[in-house]
Design a protein around this motif. Structure first.
Motif, PDB file in Angstrom:
ATOM      1  N   THR A 105      11.918 -13.759  -8.449  1.00 36.10           N
ATOM      2  CA  THR A 105      12.754 -14.868  -8.904  1.00 36.10           C
ATOM      3  C   THR A 105      12.226 -15.451 -10.211  1.00 36.10           C
ATOM      4  O   THR A 105      12.998 -15.741 -11.127  1.00 36.10           O
ATOM      5  N   ALA A 106      10.902 -15.601 -10.304  1.00 38.21           N
ATOM      6  CA  ALA A 106      10.299 -16.160 -11.517  1.00 38.21           C
ATOM      7  C   ALA A 106      10.576 -15.271 -12.728  1.00 38.21           C
ATOM      8  O   ALA A 106      10.930 -15.760 -13.800  1.00 38.21           O
ATOM      9  N   PHE A 107      10.425 -13.957 -12.569  1.00 37.78           N
ATOM     10  CA  PHE A 107      10.679 -13.048 -13.689  1.00 37.78           C
ATOM     11  C   PHE A 107      12.155 -13.020 -14.059  1.00 37.78           C
ATOM     12  O   PHE A 107      12.500 -13.000 -15.241  1.00 37.78           O
ATOM     13  N   GLU A 108      13.031 -13.015 -13.070  1.00 40.19           N
ATOM     14  CA  GLU A 108      14.462 -12.992 -13.378  1.00 40.19           C
ATOM     15  C   GLU A 108      14.913 -14.300 -14.026  1.00 40.19           C
ATOM     16  O   GLU A 108      15.777 -14.285 -14.893  1.00 40.19           O
ATOM     17  N   ASN A 109      14.316 -15.419 -13.636  1.00 38.25           N
ATOM     18  CA  ASN A 109      14.639 -16.700 -14.283  1.00 38.25           C
ATOM     19  C   ASN A 109      14.135 -16.726 -15.722  1.00 38.25           C
ATOM     20  O   ASN A 109      14.689 -17.451 -16.554  1.00 38.25           O
ATOM     21  N   ALA A 110      13.100 -15.933 -16.011  1.00 38.91           N
ATOM     22  CA  ALA A 110      12.568 -15.845 -17.377  1.00 38.91           C
ATOM     23  C   ALA A 110      13.354 -14.854 -18.229  1.00 38.91           C
ATOM     24  O   ALA A 110      13.031 -14.647 -19.395  1.00 38.91           O
ATOM     25  N   GLY A 111      14.366 -14.201 -17.651  1.00 42.61           N
ATOM     26  CA  GLY A 111      15.214 -13.292 -18.420  1.00 42.61           C
ATOM     27  C   GLY A 111      14.819 -11.836 -18.343  1.00 42.61           C
ATOM     28  O   GLY A 111      15.374 -11.005 -19.061  1.00 42.61           O
ATOM     29  N   LYS A 112      13.877 -11.487 -17.481  1.00 45.47           N
ATOM     30  CA  LYS A 112      13.470 -10.091 -17.322  1.00 45.47           C
ATOM     31  C   LYS A 112      14.286  -9.457 -16.207  1.00 45.47           C
ATOM     32  O   LYS A 112      14.423 -10.015 -15.124  1.00 45.47           O
ATOM     33  N   ALA A 113      14.836  -8.279 -16.466  1.00 41.06           N
ATOM     34  CA  ALA A 113      15.621  -7.569 -15.461  1.00 41.06           C
ATOM     35  C   ALA A 113      14.703  -6.630 -14.687  1.00 41.06           C
ATOM     36  O   ALA A 113      14.067  -5.749 -15.259  1.00 41.06           O
ATOM     37  N   VAL A 114      14.610  -6.827 -13.390  1.00 41.49           N
ATOM     38  CA  VAL A 114      13.731  -6.033 -12.532  1.00 41.49           C
ATOM     39  C   VAL A 114      14.564  -4.969 -11.839  1.00 41.49           C
ATOM     40  O   VAL A 114      15.607  -5.252 -11.259  1.00 41.49           O
ATOM     41  N   SER A 115      14.095  -3.714 -11.907  1.00 38.90           N
ATOM     42  CA  SER A 115      14.838  -2.633 -11.272  1.00 38.90           C
ATOM     43  C   SER A 115      14.303  -2.293  -9.885  1.00 38.90           C
ATOM     44  O   SER A 115      15.042  -1.816  -9.037  1.00 38.90           O
ATOM     45  N   ARG A 116      12.989  -2.549  -9.645  1.00 33.93           N
ATOM     46  CA  ARG A 116      12.420  -2.169  -8.349  1.00 33.93           C
ATOM     47  C   ARG A 116      11.219  -3.051  -8.035  1.00 33.93           C
ATOM     48  O   ARG A 116      10.436  -3.386  -8.914  1.00 33.93           O
ATOM     49  N   VAL A 117      11.070  -3.386  -6.763  1.00 31.58           N
ATOM     50  CA  VAL A 117       9.900  -4.111  -6.275  1.00 31.58           C
ATOM     51  C   VAL A 117       9.283  -3.270  -5.164  1.00 31.58           C
ATOM     52  O   VAL A 117       9.974  -2.841  -4.245  1.00 31.58           O
ATOM     53  N   THR A 118       7.971  -3.012  -5.267  1.00 27.25           N
ATOM     54  CA  THR A 118       7.254  -2.235  -4.263  1.00 27.25           C
ATOM     55  C   THR A 118       6.098  -3.069  -3.736  1.00 27.25           C
ATOM     56  O   THR A 118       5.354  -3.658  -4.514  1.00 27.25           O
ATOM     57  N   ILE A 119       5.955  -3.114  -2.412  1.00 29.24           N
ATOM     58  CA  ILE A 119       4.848  -3.818  -1.778  1.00 29.24           C
ATOM     59  C   ILE A 119       3.993  -2.782  -1.079  1.00 29.24           C
ATOM     60  O   ILE A 119       4.476  -2.033  -0.228  1.00 29.24           O
ATOM     61  N   ASP A 120       2.705  -2.749  -1.441  1.00 31.54           N
ATOM     62  CA  ASP A 120       1.763  -1.801  -0.836  1.00 31.54           C
ATOM     63  C   ASP A 120       0.531  -2.601  -0.401  1.00 31.54           C
ATOM     64  O   ASP A 120      -0.358  -2.858  -1.210  1.00 31.54           O
ATOM     65  N   GLY A 121       0.520  -3.015   0.853  1.00 29.25           N
ATOM     66  CA  GLY A 121      -0.576  -3.850   1.336  1.00 29.25           C
ATOM     67  C   GLY A 121      -0.520  -5.213   0.681  1.00 29.25           C
ATOM     68  O   GLY A 121       0.422  -5.961   0.857  1.00 29.25           O
ATOM     69  N   ARG A 122      -1.550  -5.532  -0.126  1.00 28.79           N
ATOM     70  CA  ARG A 122      -1.587  -6.810  -0.840  1.00 28.79           C
ATOM     71  C   ARG A 122      -1.155  -6.657  -2.295  1.00 28.79           C
ATOM     72  O   ARG A 122      -1.289  -7.589  -3.074  1.00 28.79           O
ATOM     73  N   LYS A 123      -0.665  -5.508  -2.648  1.00 32.22           N
ATOM     74  CA  LYS A 123      -0.264  -5.228  -4.031  1.00 32.22           C
ATOM     75  C   LYS A 123       1.254  -5.316  -4.155  1.00 32.22           C
ATOM     76  O   LYS A 123       1.992  -4.721  -3.374  1.00 32.22           O
ATOM     77  N   ILE A 124       1.719  -6.073  -5.148  1.00 33.27           N
ATOM     78  CA  ILE A 124       3.150  -6.183  -5.453  1.00 33.27           C
ATOM     79  C   ILE A 124       3.362  -5.539  -6.816  1.00 33.27           C
ATOM     80  O   ILE A 124       2.718  -5.917  -7.791  1.00 33.27           O
ATOM     81  N   GLU A 125       4.245  -4.561  -6.881  1.00 34.26           N
ATOM     82  CA  GLU A 125       4.530  -3.859  -8.137  1.00 34.26           C
ATOM     83  C   GLU A 125       5.984  -4.101  -8.520  1.00 34.26           C
ATOM     84  O   GLU A 125       6.889  -3.899  -7.714  1.00 34.26           O
TER      85      GLU A 125
END
Length: 57
Positions: free
Chosen positions: A15-35
């Motif tokens: 949400t923070a990145f999209e509110n800043a105007g960045k278009a996100v194509s994919r979100v991956t969660i691997d344990g404690r890592k968010i990509e």
């Protein structure tokens, strides 16, 4: 303080990145890592409108 799941943290970051105007194509969660993977924006060719022929007038 209540525990926040990784999914909730990822949604907050997304949400923070999209509110800043960045278009996100994919979100991956691997344990404690968010990509986050962003959409590539087309880079306009700066030299597209310039006539680059040499030796002709």
């Amino acid at each position: 303080m209540a525990a926040t799941s990784m999914e909730q943290k990822a949604i907050g970051v997304l949400t923070a990145f999209e509110n800043a105007g960045k278009a996100v194509s994919r979100v991956t969660i691997d344990g404690r890592k968010i990509e986050l993977v962003f959409f590539k924006q087309d880079v306009a060719d700066e030299f597209e409108r310039i006539d680059m022929r040499h030796g002709e007038t």
